[in-house]
Design a protein around this motif. Structure first.
Motif, PDB file in Angstrom:
ATOM      1  N   THR A 199      -6.844 -93.478   0.001  1.00  0.00           N
ATOM      2  CA  THR A 199      -7.722 -92.315   0.114  1.00  0.00           C
ATOM      3  C   THR A 199      -8.630 -92.459   1.325  1.00  0.00           C
ATOM      4  OG1 THR A 199      -7.707 -92.008  -2.276  1.00  0.00           O
ATOM      5  CG2 THR A 199      -9.498 -90.952  -1.066  1.00  0.00           C
ATOM      6  N   ASN A 234     -11.919 -90.730   2.901  1.00  0.00           N
ATOM      7  CA  ASN A 234     -13.035 -89.850   2.565  1.00  0.00           C
ATOM      8  C   ASN A 234     -13.640 -89.265   3.818  1.00  0.00           C
ATOM      9  OD1 ASN A 234     -13.157 -90.343  -0.358  1.00  0.00           O
ATOM     10  ND2 ASN A 234     -13.622 -92.441   0.272  1.00  0.00           N
ATOM     11  N   ASN A 235     -14.152 -88.025   3.696  1.00  0.00           N
ATOM     12  CA  ASN A 235     -14.808 -87.354   4.808  1.00  0.00           C
ATOM     13  C   ASN A 235     -16.181 -87.980   4.997  1.00  0.00           C
ATOM     14  OD1 ASN A 235     -16.095 -85.640   6.606  1.00  0.00           O
ATOM     15  ND2 ASN A 235     -15.119 -83.798   5.785  1.00  0.00           N
ATOM     16  N   THR A 282     -10.917 -85.032   0.823  1.00  0.00           N
ATOM     17  CA  THR A 282     -10.292 -86.326   1.076  1.00  0.00           C
ATOM     18  C   THR A 282      -8.890 -86.098   1.623  1.00  0.00           C
ATOM     19  OG1 THR A 282      -9.407 -86.491  -1.168  1.00  0.00           O
ATOM     20  CG2 THR A 282     -11.580 -87.485  -0.780  1.00  0.00           C
ATOM     21  N   THR A 299      -5.014 -88.199   1.994  1.00  0.00           N
ATOM     22  CA  THR A 299      -4.259 -89.290   1.386  1.00  0.00           C
ATOM     23  C   THR A 299      -3.131 -89.698   2.315  1.00  0.00           C
ATOM     24  OG1 THR A 299      -4.737 -88.425  -0.817  1.00  0.00           O
ATOM     25  CG2 THR A 299      -2.946 -89.998  -0.657  1.00  0.00           C
ATOM     26  N   TYR A 351     -12.491 -88.780   8.745  1.00  0.00           N
ATOM     27  CA  TYR A 351     -12.035 -89.301   7.453  1.00  0.00           C
ATOM     28  C   TYR A 351     -11.740 -90.790   7.605  1.00  0.00           C
ATOM     29  CZ  TYR A 351     -11.601 -84.497   5.839  1.00  0.00           C
ATOM     30  OH  TYR A 351     -11.878 -83.194   5.461  1.00  0.00           O
TER      31      TYR A 351
END
Length: 169
Positions: free
Chosen positions: A92, A94-95, A102, A104, A158
């Motif tokens: 994952t 994350n921003n 998110t 993947t 991200y």
């Protein structure tokens, strides 16, 4: 209290000086004794793991993990992925710009789409015993990154982390 401590230290020094260590005893004229000489060279290694991997929207190849090493016969230098990948093989991202979206991605063995690395503690590279003073790659463990889908995702940076653990087995 200080005097007691000084007495204990003095006794320890006297006892240490009075100990005799013999390699072998010779008790007859013309007798011989052998002494073994030893020196230990400890295992050493340096492993190069990419500090940052730029993920794209299409599959990309990671530079192979490299190592220089000096290992005793029978030992293996292993590089495992020990965190950051879930049971499905998803990583994952994350921003970090404040958004809640998110992304993947996944890792593959070989050129994507290869075999997905599906859980933590997965072997990423392995190096056999011996002396290798230049950096070499584990040519059996090329790792690729799956591209991300950005449709409908908020702009931003991200980021995610995977953890590599190095051990001698």
């Amino acid at each position: 209290m200080k005097n007691l401590f000084k007495i204990i230290i003095a006794l320890a020094v006297v006892l240490a000086c009075s100990l005799s260590i013999f390699a072998d005893e010779v008790s007859s004229d013309g007798g011989t004794a052998d002494t073994d000489l030893t020196y230990t060279i400890n295992s050493t290694y340096t492993v190069i793991i990419p500090e940052t991997i730029s993920v794209g929207t299409s599959d990309s190849l990671i530079t192979q993990i490299q190592a220089s090493y000096n290992l005793p016969e029978g030992d293996t230098l292993n590089v495992n992925i020990t965190d950051g990948i879930d049971a499905n093989g998803d990583i994952t991202l994350n921003n970090t710009s404040g958004g809640t979206d998110t992304l993947t991605t996944s890792l593959y063995y070989g050129v994507a789409p290869g075999t997905t690395i599906t859980s933590a503690a997965t072997l990423a590279a392995s190096f056999s015993s011996g002396l290798e003073s230049s950096y070499v790659s584990d040519t059996t463990k090329v790792i690729s990154v799956k591209g991300v889908t950005i449709t409908g995702k908020q702009a931003g940076i991200y980021s995610g982390t995977i953890t590599f653990t190095v051990s001698i087995d």
